[in-house]
Design a protein around this motif. Structure first.
Motif, mmCIF file in Angstrom:
data_model
loop_
_atom_site.group_PDB
_atom_site.id
_atom_site.type_symbol
_atom_site.label_atom_id
_atom_site.label_comp_id
_atom_site.label_asym_id
_atom_site.label_seq_id
_atom_site.Cartn_x
_atom_site.Cartn_y
_atom_site.Cartn_z
ATOM 1 N N GLU A 137 0.834 -1.208 0.000
ATOM 2 C CA GLU A 137 0.000 0.000 0.000
ATOM 3 C C GLU A 137 0.868 1.258 0.000
ATOM 4 O O GLU A 137 0.578 2.234 -0.712
ATOM 5 N N LEU A 138 1.959 1.229 0.772
ATOM 6 C CA LEU A 138 2.839 2.396 0.900
ATOM 7 C C LEU A 138 3.918 2.452 -0.182
ATOM 8 O O LEU A 138 4.613 3.455 -0.307
ATOM 9 N N GLY A 139 4.073 1.363 -0.946
ATOM 10 C CA GLY A 139 5.115 1.327 -1.967
ATOM 11 C C GLY A 139 6.513 1.175 -1.386
ATOM 12 O O GLY A 139 7.494 1.579 -2.007
ATOM 13 N N ASP A 140 6.619 0.576 -0.188
ATOM 14 C CA ASP A 140 7.906 0.396 0.484
ATOM 15 C C ASP A 140 8.488 -0.944 0.034
ATOM 16 O O ASP A 140 8.246 -1.999 0.619
ATOM 17 N N ARG A 141 9.327 -0.891 -1.018
ATOM 18 C CA ARG A 141 9.839 -2.119 -1.618
ATOM 19 C C ARG A 141 10.788 -2.867 -0.681
ATOM 20 O O ARG A 141 10.771 -4.101 -0.624
ATOM 21 N N HIS A 142 11.615 -2.148 0.037
ATOM 22 C CA HIS A 142 12.575 -2.803 0.927
ATOM 23 C C HIS A 142 11.832 -3.589 2.019
ATOM 24 O O HIS A 142 12.122 -4.763 2.266
ATOM 25 N N ARG A 143 10.875 -2.941 2.660
ATOM 26 C CA ARG A 143 10.130 -3.610 3.728
ATOM 27 C C ARG A 143 9.201 -4.686 3.161
ATOM 28 O O ARG A 143 8.927 -5.687 3.820
ATOM 29 N N GLU A 144 8.756 -4.510 1.931
ATOM 30 C CA GLU A 144 7.964 -5.555 1.284
ATOM 31 C C GLU A 144 8.783 -6.837 1.166
ATOM 32 O O GLU A 144 8.286 -7.943 1.429
ATOM 33 N N GLY A 145 10.057 -6.688 0.787
ATOM 34 C CA GLY A 145 10.927 -7.857 0.692
ATOM 35 C C GLY A 145 11.095 -8.551 2.026
ATOM 36 O O GLY A 145 11.049 -9.789 2.120
ATOM 37 N N MET A 146 11.285 -7.772 3.092
ATOM 38 C CA MET A 146 11.435 -8.362 4.423
ATOM 39 C C MET A 146 10.160 -9.094 4.845
ATOM 40 O O MET A 146 10.206 -10.177 5.438
ATOM 41 N N ALA A 147 9.017 -8.485 4.536
ATOM 42 C CA ALA A 147 7.740 -9.119 4.885
ATOM 43 C C ALA A 147 7.586 -10.448 4.149
ATOM 44 O O ALA A 147 7.124 -11.447 4.725
ATOM 45 N N LEU A 148 7.961 -10.470 2.877
ATOM 46 C CA LEU A 148 7.881 -11.699 2.096
ATOM 47 C C LEU A 148 8.797 -12.776 2.672
ATOM 48 O O LEU A 148 8.434 -13.956 2.752
ATOM 49 N N ASN A 149 9.996 -12.370 3.077
ATOM 50 C CA ASN A 149 10.948 -13.333 3.652
ATOM 51 C C ASN A 149 10.374 -13.951 4.933
ATOM 52 O O ASN A 149 10.389 -15.175 5.118
ATOM 53 N N ASN A 150 9.859 -13.101 5.811
ATOM 54 C CA ASN A 150 9.341 -13.609 7.078
ATOM 55 C C ASN A 150 8.056 -14.418 6.885
ATOM 56 O O ASN A 150 7.810 -15.395 7.596
ATOM 57 N N LEU A 151 7.249 -14.010 5.914
ATOM 58 C CA LEU A 151 6.062 -14.804 5.587
ATOM 59 C C LEU A 151 6.491 -16.184 5.079
ATOM 60 O O LEU A 151 5.904 -17.207 5.446
ATOM 61 N N GLY A 152 7.531 -16.198 4.254
ATOM 62 C CA GLY A 152 8.050 -17.483 3.769
ATOM 63 C C GLY A 152 8.513 -18.368 4.903
ATOM 64 O O GLY A 152 8.268 -19.593 4.901
ATOM 65 N N ASN A 153 9.169 -17.786 5.906
ATOM 66 C CA ASN A 153 9.613 -18.572 7.056
ATOM 67 C C ASN A 153 8.432 -19.210 7.780
ATOM 68 O O ASN A 153 8.465 -20.389 8.161
ATOM 69 N N ALA A 154 7.367 -18.410 7.992
ATOM 70 C CA ALA A 154 6.198 -18.930 8.698
ATOM 71 C C ALA A 154 5.498 -20.013 7.876
ATOM 72 O O ALA A 154 5.042 -21.030 8.424
ATOM 73 N N LEU A 155 5.400 -19.822 6.568
ATOM 74 C CA LEU A 155 4.788 -20.828 5.702
ATOM 75 C C LEU A 155 5.589 -22.125 5.710
ATOM 76 O O LEU A 155 5.030 -23.230 5.705
ATOM 77 N N ALA A 156 6.923 -21.992 5.714
ATOM 78 C CA ALA A 156 7.770 -23.187 5.758
ATOM 79 C C ALA A 156 7.566 -23.950 7.059
ATOM 80 O O ALA A 156 7.610 -25.197 7.082
ATOM 81 N N ASP A 157 7.325 -23.219 8.149
ATOM 82 C CA ASP A 157 7.129 -23.875 9.445
ATOM 83 C C ASP A 157 5.903 -24.783 9.450
ATOM 84 O O ASP A 157 5.830 -25.747 10.216
ATOM 85 N N VAL A 158 4.902 -24.457 8.611
ATOM 86 C CA VAL A 158 3.708 -25.311 8.543
ATOM 87 C C VAL A 158 3.721 -26.152 7.263
ATOM 88 O O VAL A 158 2.687 -26.651 6.815
ATOM 89 N N GLN A 159 4.919 -26.296 6.682
ATOM 90 C CA GLN A 159 5.154 -27.165 5.527
ATOM 91 C C GLN A 159 4.359 -26.764 4.295
ATOM 92 O O GLN A 159 4.067 -27.596 3.432
ATOM 93 N N ARG A 160 4.045 -25.489 4.179
ATOM 94 C CA ARG A 160 3.432 -24.973 2.945
ATOM 95 C C ARG A 160 4.588 -24.488 2.069
ATOM 96 O O ARG A 160 4.807 -23.305 1.831
ATOM 97 N N PHE A 161 5.370 -25.491 1.606
ATOM 98 C CA PHE A 161 6.671 -25.197 1.008
ATOM 99 C C PHE A 161 6.558 -24.440 -0.317
ATOM 100 O O PHE A 161 7.353 -23.534 -0.590
#
Length: 839
Positions: free
Chosen positions: A612-636
Motif C-alpha cells: 500500500e505504501l510502496g515500500d519495496r525494501h520492507r515488502e521484501g522483508m515481509a515476504l521473507n518472514n512470511l516465507g519462514n512462517a509458511l515453511a514452518d507449517v510445511q506450505r513449502f
C-alpha cells in the motif's frame, strides 16, 4: 685538431669547428679512449647491511637494466628508470642495492657505474647540471682543462664519452640520485641506446621518458626485520632486544609507519643506549605531538627530511598540505579537500595531484581519494597549527564538517524506501550508498572526534543521519560507538528527547551484537523518557524495539505483548509504516511461540501495508518472514513463491545482505521439496555474496547449509570442503557453538568417504566443545557419531564406551528416541566385536 694534456687519459678530435678565444665549439667530436680507464666505481655508496622488503622492486629494476631487456618481443630496451617516493622511503638505498647487484652480473656493466648525488632538495648543496656534468666528466678521466664551460658543450662531450665507452663494449650505469626536477637530471642521462641510468627523486619525473617506479612503505614484517638487522649490525648479533620483545618491535614498526628512515633512526637510538629496552622506546614514540622530535639523531631526522620537500611547495600546495590533517579519517576525497581549501573541485584535484607527484600525499584505493603517511600527517599538522590564522584553520574544519553532515543527510533520504522527496545531491539510491560506503570510515571518525574539537552538533547530526545506513550495512560496532557519543552529548545539554532517541537506537545496535540485556536496559530507559514526555509515537517505537530484545532472550510472551502494544499505538496515531513494522516483529515473535497461523496472519497484514505504501525494501522483508512462517507449517511451495518475490526485490534494490538472507532460506526450503540442485545453487550464491561483503559469520552459515545440500546429492568432496571452511571461520570468529555443529557435519561427511581417522578427529573436537559449552544434547550426538567412526576402524572398546555415554546423556535429557538410537548402535558394535573375536 687533436689535443691531449700532459698525462691525459682521453684525447679529443674536433673537426669542422669554430674557435672563440678559449671556447671551442665543434660540429663533430671524436673521443679516443685510452687503453685502460677505471671510472669512479668507488663513487657508489656502500650498500646498507639492513635491507629487506624490496625484492620485487629490485627485480623490476634489474629487469629494466639487463642488456637483453629490449630483445624479447621487439620491445625497446628501458634505458632510464626513475624511482620516486616520499622522503626517507629508501629510494637511494634501492638504487644503490640495485646498482651493486647489476655490477655483479657478468657482462652487464663492464664500464662500471657513475654515481652522483644531486642534492636536489637542499638549497645550499643542490648541484646544477653543469656542475654535475663536470664531476662526471672528471670521473670518466676527462682532464679539467678539456671540460667546456657551458651546459650544452659539457652535455655533448659527456654523451660522446659515454657513447665511446659503449662502442668499446664497456657499458656504463649512471645513477643520478636525489633530483628535484627533470631539468636537473635530464642532461646527465645517456642517449646512445646502450648505456643505462637510474634516477631517484621525491617527485614523479614523468617528462624524462623513463620507466617510472613508485616506492611505498615497508610492511610490518619487513619493518621489524629492518629494525632487528640495523641494531645487530651496530651492536652485534648478541643484541636481541627486538627479537626478545616482538610486541615492542611491532609497535615501533607501526609508529614509524614503515618508513625506512624512521626505522633506522629508531634502531640507532637503541644502539646508542645499550641498556634501553625496546618497550621504553615504543612507549616514548606513542605520544603523537613529540614523535617527530624523538625520531632524530645528530646526523639525520625525519622532520629534517620532510622539511626539504615542504620548502619546494608553492603557497597553494603548502596551504592544502597543512589543512589535510584536519580530516579525522584515514583518507580524503577531492570534494572534501575542496571544502577544506574553500576552492573548486578542479583546483583541489590539481593541487592534490601536485602533492602526490611530490609524494607528500598518496593516491587512495580509487581515483579521487587521497591519503597521507602517518608521519607526514603529524608533520603537516605541526605546520598547520603554526599557520592556523593565515590558513583560517577553524573555518576550514567547520566547512569540512558541515559538508559531511549535509551530504550524509542528503544520502539518507535515498535510503528511505518509502515514496517521498529525495535530496537532489544524489541521482539515485545506488549513488547515495556508493558515497556512504566510500566515506563511512571518515564519517564515523569525524563523529567520534568532533566533541573534543568543539563540534558536538556534528556528532549528534551524524549519529542520527547514519543510523539507517549503519544498520543496513551491518556496521553495528560503529553504530554503538556513535550512538553512545551522541547520548553523552544529549545528557550533558539536558535534551531529553534526544536522549530517548539515542537510547532507542543504542538498544537496537546492542541487540544486533547479541548484548541483549544491555539492549533491554537501554530500551527500558528510552520507554520511561517517552512516557514522561507524552511522546506516543516514540513510545510505540521503543516498545517495538524492546520486543525484539525480549524475544532474543527467550521472553517470547513479553515480546508479543510489547509488539501488540506498539501495533495498537501506531494505529492510534495513524502511522501505517510503523504499524507494518510492528506487525512484522509480532509475526516473528508468534513464530517463536509456534503460533504459526497467527504469525502468517501478522506477516500477511504487514505485506499488505508495505505494498500500500510502496515500500519495496520492507515488502521484501515481509515476504521473507512470511516465507519462514509458511515453511514452518510445511506450505513449502507458497514459501518458495514468497522467497522468490523477495529475491527479486533485493536484486532490484541492490540489497546484497537481503539477497544472501533470502537465498539461504530459499535453499533450505528447496531441500525440503528435493529440488537439490536448485538448493545447492542458492546456497552457493549466498556464500559467494557474503565472501564479497566480508561478512564472515553469515558466510560460514551459508557454507554449512551448502555442505548439507551437497551431502544429500553425495558430492562428498565438496561437502567436506564446505564444512571445513565453515568450521575454520567459526573458529576464527570464536563462535564455539556453531564451530561444533560444523565439525559434526564434517565428521559425518568424512565417515561417508571412508576417511575414518579424520572423522574421529572432527567428532572428538566437537565433543570437547560441547562439554566446554555445557551443550548436553550436542555432547550426546558427538559421542554417538564418534562411536560410529571408531567402530569403522575396529576400535570397538572405545566405540562401545562412546555409545554408552551417549545413551546416558540422552536418558538424562529425557530424549527416549535418541537414547534408543544410541543403544542400537551400542548393540551393533557389541555384535561386530563378537564376530571379530570369533574370526
Amino acid at each position: 685538431m687533436s689535443e691531449a694534456g700532459e698525462g691525459a687519459a682521453t684525447s679529443n678530435t674536433i673537426s669542422g669547428g669554430f674557435f672563440f678565444h678559449a671556447v671551442i665549439q665543434g660540429r663533430d667530436i671524436t673521443v679516443q679512449l685510452p687503453p685502460a680507464i677505471d671510472p669512479a666505481l668507488a663513487g657508489l655508496p656502500k650498500p646498507a647491511s639492513a635491507f629487506t622488503g624490496r625484492d620485487r622492486h629490485v627485480e623490476r629494476l634489474l629487469a629494466d637494466l639487463s642488456p637483453a631487456a629490449g630483445d624479447a618481443g621487439g620491445q625497446r630496451a628501458v634505458l632510464v628508470s626513475a624511482v620516486a617516493g616520499l622522503a626517507g622511503i629508501g629510494k637511494t638505498e634501492l638504487a644503490v642495492q640495485t646498482a651493486a647487484q647489476a655490477l655483479g652480473q657478468p657482462g652487464w656493466f663492464p664500464g662500471g657505474v657513475l654515481f652522483v648525488d644531486l642534492f636536489g632538495y637542499d638549497p645550499e648543496r643542490s648541484l646544477s647540471p653543469e656542475r654535475a656534468l663536470e664531476g662526471l666528466l672528471r670521473a670518466l678521466a676527462v682532464p679539467g682543462e678539456h671540460i667546456p664551460g657551458g651546459l650544452e658543450d659539457r652535455q655533448r662531450l659527456y654523451r660522446s664519452v659515454l657513447a665511446a665507452y659503449a662502442r668499446k663494449g664497456r657499458r656504463i650505469l649512471v645513477v643520478a640520485d636525489n633530483a628535484s626536477t627533470a631539468g636537473q637530471a635530464a642532461p646527465l642521462l645517456p642517449t646512445d641506446g646502450i648505456n643505462a641510468a637510474l634516477v631517484t627523486s621525491r617527485h614523479t619525473l614523468d617528462s624524462l621518458d623513463a620507466r617510472l617506479h613508485d616506492l611505498d612503505t615497508l610492511d610490518e614484517a619487513a619493518s621489524t626485520a629492518v629494525l632487528d638487522q640495523a641494531l645487530r649490525h651496530a651492536r652485534g648479533n648478541d643484541d636481541t632486544r627486538f627479537t626478545d620483545n616482538t610486541e615492542a618491535a611491532t609497535a615501533i614498526a607501526r609508529l614509524c609507519a614503515g618508513l625506512p628512515l624512521a626505522l633506522r633512526i629508531a634502531a640507532a637510538i637503541l644502539a646508542a643506549a645499550p641498556t634501553r629496552p625496546a618497550s621504553h622506546l615504543a612507549a616514548a614514540l606513542q605520544t603523537e605531538h613529540t614523535r617527530l622530535d624523538k625520531l632524530a639523531r645528530p646526523d639525520r631526522a625525519v622532520r629534517a627530511a620532510f622539511d626539504l620537500s615542504y620548502r619546494h611547495l608553492a603557497p597553494g600546495q603548502a596551504r592544502l598540505f597543512r589543512l589535510l590533517p584536519l580530516n579525522p579519517g584515514p583518507d580524503v576525497s577531492t570534494d572534501s579537500a575542496a571544502h577544506l581549501a574553500d576552492t573548486g573541485s578542479d583546483q583541489a584535484e590539481e593541487l592534490l595531484q601536485q602533492l602526490a607527484e611530490a609524494h607528500l600525499v598518496e593516491p587512495g584505493s580509487s581515483w579521487g581519494r587521497w591519503r597521507m603517511h602517518d608521519l607526514v600527517r603529524l608533520y603537516a599538522d605541526e605546520h598547520g597549527r603554526t599557520h592556523a590564522t593565515p590558513d583560517q584553520r577553524d573555518s576550514a574544519r567547520t566547512r569540512l564538517f558541515t559538508h559531511y553532515q549535509d551530504t550524509t543527510r542528503a544520502a539518507n533520504t535515498h535510503l528511505n524506501t518509502l515514496p517521498g522527496p529525495r535530496a537532489p545531491r544524489f541521482p539515485d539510491r545506488a549513488a547515495a550508498l556508493q558515497w556512504l560506503d566510500a566515506e563511512h570510515t571518515n564519517l564515523t571518525a569525524t563523529a567520534t572526534a568532533a566533541p573534543a574539537l568543539g563540534h558536538p552538533a556534528t556528532t549528534t547530526s551524524l549519529a542520527s543521519a547514519l543510523a539507517q545506513y549503519l544498520d543496513y550495512r551491518i556496521y553495528f560496532d560503529d553504530w554503538i560507538t556513535l550512538t553512545t557519543c551522541a547520548l553523552t552529548i544529549y545528557r550533558e545539554v539536558g535534551d531529553r528527547h534526544g536522549e530517548g532517541t539515542a537510547l532507542n537506537n543504542l538498544g537496537l545496535a546492542l541487540g544486533e551484537v547479541r548484548r541483549f540485556e544491555e539492549a533491554i536496559n537501554a530500551h527500558t530507559q528510552a520507554l520511561a523518557i517517552c512516557r514522561e514526555l507524552g511522546d506516543r509515537r516514540g513510545e510505540g517505537q521503543v516498545l517495538n524495539n524492546l520486543g525484539l530484545a525480549l524475544r532474543k532472550v527467550g521472553q517470547s510472551e513479553e515480546a508479543i505483548q510489547s509488539h501488540t502494544q506498539a501495533t495498537t499505538i501506531f494505529r492510534e496515531v495513524g502511522d501505517r509504516h510503523l504499524e507494518g513494522t510492528a506487525l512484522n516483529n509480532l509475526g516473528n515473535a508468534l513464530q517463536q511461540m509456534r503460533q504459526f497461523e497467527e504469525a502468517i496472519d501478522a506477516h500477511t497484514q504487514d505485506l499488505a501495508i508495505c505494498r500500500e505504501l510502496g515500500d519495496r525494501h520492507r515488502e521484501g522483508m515481509a515476504l521473507n518472514n512470511l516465507g519462514n512462517a509458511l515453511a514452518d507449517v510445511q506450505r513449502f511451495e507458497e514459501a518458495i513463491n514468497a522467497y522468490t518475490q523477495d529475491l527479486a526485490i533485493c536484486r532490484e534494490l541492490g540489497d546484497r545482505h537481503g539477497e544472501n538472507r533470502v537465498l539461504n532460506n530459499l535453499g533450505i526450503v528447496l531441500r525440503e521439496v528435493r529440488r537439490l540442485d536448485e538448493a545447492i545453487h542458492a546456497h552457493t550464491q549466498a556464500a559467494t555474496i557474503l565472501g564479497e561483503l566480508g561478512d564472515r559469520h553469515r558466510e560460514a552459515h551459508a557454507l554449512n547449509s551448502l555442505g548439507t545440500a551437497l551431502q544429500e546429492v553425495r558430492r562428498l568432496d565438496e561437502t567436506i570442503h564446505a564444512h571445513t571452511q565453515a568450521a575454520t571461520i567459526y573458529r576464527e570468529l570464536g563462535d564455539r557453538h556453531r564451530e561444533s555443529r560444523a565439525l559434526n557435519n564434517l565428521g559425518l561427511a568424512l565417515r561417508q568417504v571412508g576417511r575414518f581417522e579424520e572423522a574421529i578427529d572432527a567428532h572428538t573436537q566437537d565433543l570437547a566443545i560441547c562439554r566446554e559449552l555445557g551443550d548436553r544434547n550436542g555432547e550426546g550426538q558427538a559421542l554417538n557419531n564418534l562411536g560410529l567412526a571408531l567402530r569403522k576402524v575396529g576400535r570397538f572398546e572405545e566405540a562401545i564406551d562412546a555409545h554408552t555415554q551417549a545413551a546416558t546423556v540422552f536418558h538424562e535429557l529425557g530424549d527416549r528416541h535418541t537414547e534408543g538410537t544410541a543403544l542400537n548402535a551400542w548393540a551393533i558394535t557389541h555384535n561386530e566385536r563378537r564376530l571379530k573375536r570369533a574370526e
